[in-house]
Design an enzyme around this catalytic site. Structure first.
Site, PDB file in Angstrom:
ATOM      1  N   GLU A  31       0.681  -0.780   0.169  1.00  0.00           N
ATOM      2  CA  GLU A  31       0.433  -0.124   0.171  1.00  0.00           C
ATOM      3  C   GLU A  31       0.973   1.147   0.435  1.00  0.00           C
ATOM      4  O   GLU A  31       1.705   1.499   0.886  1.00  0.00           O
ATOM      5  CB  GLU A  31      -0.843   0.638   1.326  1.00  0.00           C
TER       6      GLU A  31
ATOM      7  N   ARG B 132       5.557 -12.040   9.930  1.00  0.00           N
ATOM      8  CA  ARG B 132       6.541 -11.205   9.536  1.00  0.00           C
ATOM      9  C   ARG B 132       7.708 -11.008  10.495  1.00  0.00           C
ATOM     10  O   ARG B 132       7.907 -11.485  11.548  1.00  0.00           O
ATOM     11  CB  ARG B 132       5.422 -10.455  10.123  1.00  0.00           C
TER      12      ARG B 132
ATOM     13  N   LYS C  17       5.108   0.242   9.683  1.00  0.00           N
ATOM     14  CA  LYS C  17       4.991   1.980   8.729  1.00  0.00           C
ATOM     15  C   LYS C  17       4.638   2.676  10.015  1.00  0.00           C
ATOM     16  O   LYS C  17       4.728   3.606  10.077  1.00  0.00           O
ATOM     17  CB  LYS C  17       4.184   1.474   7.764  1.00  0.00           C
TER      18      LYS C  17
END
Length: 567
Positions: free
Chosen positions: A35, A260, A270
């Site tokens: 994104e 992750r 982020k």
RNA sequence: UGGGGUGUAGCCAAGCGGUAAGGCAGCGGCCUUUGGAGCCGCCAUUCGGAGGUUCGAAUCCUCCCGCCCCAGCCA
């Protein structure tokens, strides 16, 4: 069979089994779907290596697709940086650059199909009401009063939503699944919302935007993705991913989830990285202390080291915190092979060679890289006044200290043996400000014909010939191994390291560094790997970033000595 | 008291019924004109725990325990 030495992992197993069964005609097609709401970080690197790597391994393809369905958070600046970073890491998406926003029209049509089949409805509950109707983890939700809205009316309402007839938040399109499902994602999830925000690509053309769950699976389907690899938190979304595809009867990619990456002494999210940037704790997304690819690049990381790291950490489904020492190991391994050696004195201590002629200057030969003779040699000037590292002299040397001290002889790398004959101190502070030494002319190049040995070798620089430089020493951004763990009110910023950046302004580097190009990297002998800062360095004022230190056995010994002493 | 995952060394991680790979870290030693690099050696009688099945279990079964994720009109 497979000749690759790549270690086994569960995703590769799935892919190889699919190929064997000729699923998807044996095709492997993946995608990296960021994104554009922030810069890429080391965690994304893992995903990029996985997606592009699996495709390449099996003669398949990997797309770059921007998951841009939330214009309120996304910006063109981020798509630019993401493309730069993926390319820098060494991967190529050829002409397969896509955006979820490319599919808005088609996605809208799919939504209409869902409505026509009685699988979606326009709900006019407020956001707050929707939450209340959803129930809780342990209690089922209840049906929205709009759930039974006639198909024709849903079609009309949805069209009017698209036409901009309603206020933001007044209606949503929802999938009609099961409000009693134990999986909250299946309790009639929202698939379209009204949102008036300017999209970085479609501008103001749309005022309704699809939600992730709806857009993602269908984007994958449209692109013919065979293996849709994502992180663990989407595991609960897989039934929904499958539901949309099944109801619409379209090509059905397989979603596979992996854990992750977490890195010690770092924060990889982020949201949190954005916070550090916005609040000014770092100078930007590309601050060399950031685990962003832009930051790491500026810090001096090489893409090969990051790829190697991603391969070594493996991929699995269990949560893990990888030791940052492994990342540094991969970095050093690559830098050791490739970095030209050079001498730089970070904290200069003046040394006068009393028996060396006043005006004499010699050009001595120095190898550029002992690991690679092909990198050749260079000349370095030697003269009567030099600088050595402050750390390399101790007036009162502790045990196992092999460097210079009064009366002791050491070697100056590539030059001569020198012996310390005098110490000049500042009268007030008592600080050592200058050393007097003698050199042995018979040891030119650093060899003694009489077989006399010295235990230490120091790097040095000629006072008159060296260049001044600024050197930025970076340390971990956080003082706690797992800064995101609870404690101190749960705010990771509590653990910010006040010493994460130490700037040295009076460093002296050898003259061969004049005009060093931004981004070029070196090993400063015995100190570490450094690169020319790509933002602040210039020919007039050299600025170096410390990429990573060398392994420092002496520091370890000294620390052990201190620990023993304090007990 | 719901659902979905996951537990193998300090940190990662293979292992898929035949007797615990590999890497990082650590620790010894050798070598060295970088206390770098390199080289050699050591580092899990045991796989979250307890039972069970089996000639044989980290792998299969049962129960228990720990940890992670999910109640955005974020992704």
């Amino acid at each position: 069979m497979k000749e690759s030495t790549a270690p086994s992992n569960f995703i590769r197993d799935i892919i190889e089994k699919d190929i064997k069964n000729n699923k998807n005609d044996g095709r492997v097609h993946t995608r990296f779907p960021p994104e554009p709401n922030g810069y890429l970080h080391i965690g994304h690197a893992k995903s990029i290596c996985l997606n592009f790597g699996f495709a390449a391994e099996h003669g398949g393809l990997c797309n770059l697709r921007f998951d841009d369905t939330n214009p309120s958070k996304e910006e063109a600046e981020y798509v630019e940086s993401i493309m730069e970073d993926v390319g820098w890491l060494g991967f190529d998406w050829d002409d397969r650059l896509y955006y979820a926003s490319d599919y808005y029209e088609q996605l809208y049509d799919y939504a209409v199909q869902l409505i026509e089949a009685g699988n979606a409805y326009v709900c006019s509950l407020s956001p707050d009401e929707i939450r209340q109707y959803r129930g809780t983890l342990t209690r089922p939700g209840k049906d929205s009063p709009y759930r039974t809205r006639p198909i024709e009316e849903n079609l009309d309402m949805f069209m009017r939503m698209k036409a901009g007839e309603f206020k933001d938040g007044s209606h949503v399109l929802r999938a009609k699944i099961d409000m009693a499902s134990p999986n909250l994602n299946m309790r009639d999830p929202v698939i379209y919302r009204i949102l008036r925000a300017t999209h970085h690509r479609t501008g103001d053309r749309w005022c309704i935007y699809p939600m992730y769950d709806f857009a993602h699976c269908l984007s994958d389907s449209i692109e013919g993705i065979t293996h849709s690899i994502c992180t663990l938190e989407f595991e609960d979304h897989r039934p929904l991913y499958d539901w949309f595809l099944d109801k619409l009867g379209v090509f059905h990619p397989q979603q596979i989830e992996f854990a992750r990456l977490n890195l010690t002494y770092s924060v990889i999210s982020k949201r949190k990285l954005l916070e550090l940037v916005k609040l000014g704790y770092v100078t930007g997304w590309d601050d060399p202390r950031m685990p962003t690819l832009a930051g790491m690049r500026r810090r001096g990381y090489m893409p090969g080291a990051i790829r190697d790291f991603c391969e070594r950490i493996g991929v699995a489904k269990r949560e893990s915190y990888v030791d940052i020492a492994l990342l540094e190991h991969c970095l050093r391994e690559e830098l050791n092979k490739r970095a030209p050696r050079v001498m730089a004195v970070l904290r200069p201590l003046r040394v006068v060679i009393d028996n060396y002629p006043e005006d004499k200057v010699e050009e001595l030969d120095a190898e550029n890289n002992p690991e690679d003779p092909g990198m050749g040699t260079r000349k370095i000037p030697f003269s009567r006044a030099l600088y050595i590292e402050k750390d390399d002299f101790r007036e009162d040397p502790p045990k196992k200290f092999f460097r210079l001290s009064p009366g002791r002889e050491i070697r100056l790398k590539h030059a001569y043996y020198i012996k310390c004959t005098g110490v000049v101190k500042d009268e007030k502070s008592g600080e050592v400000v200058e050393l007097h030494c003698t050199y042995d002319p018979e040891t030119r190049g650093g060899w003694s014909k009489d077989g006399r040995m010295v235990k230490g070798t120091s790097h040095w620089v000629s006072a008159a010939h060296s260049l001044e430089a600024e050197v930025r020493l970076y340390n971990y951004l956080f003082t706690k191994e797992k800064p995101e763990e609870e404690g101190n009110g749960g705010d990771f910023k509590t653990w910010l390291n006040p010493d994460s950046l130490e700037t040295l302004t009076s460093c002296r580097v050898e003259p061969s560094l004049a005009g060093a190009k931004p981004g070029s990297f070196y090993q400063f002998l015995r100190k570490g790997y450094f690169c020319v800062d790509s933002v602040n360095s210039s020919n007039k004022a050299l600025v170096f970033n410390r990429t990573v230190t060398l392994r420092d056995t002496w520091a370890k010994i000294e620390k052990a000595q201190k620990n023993r002493g304090s007990r």
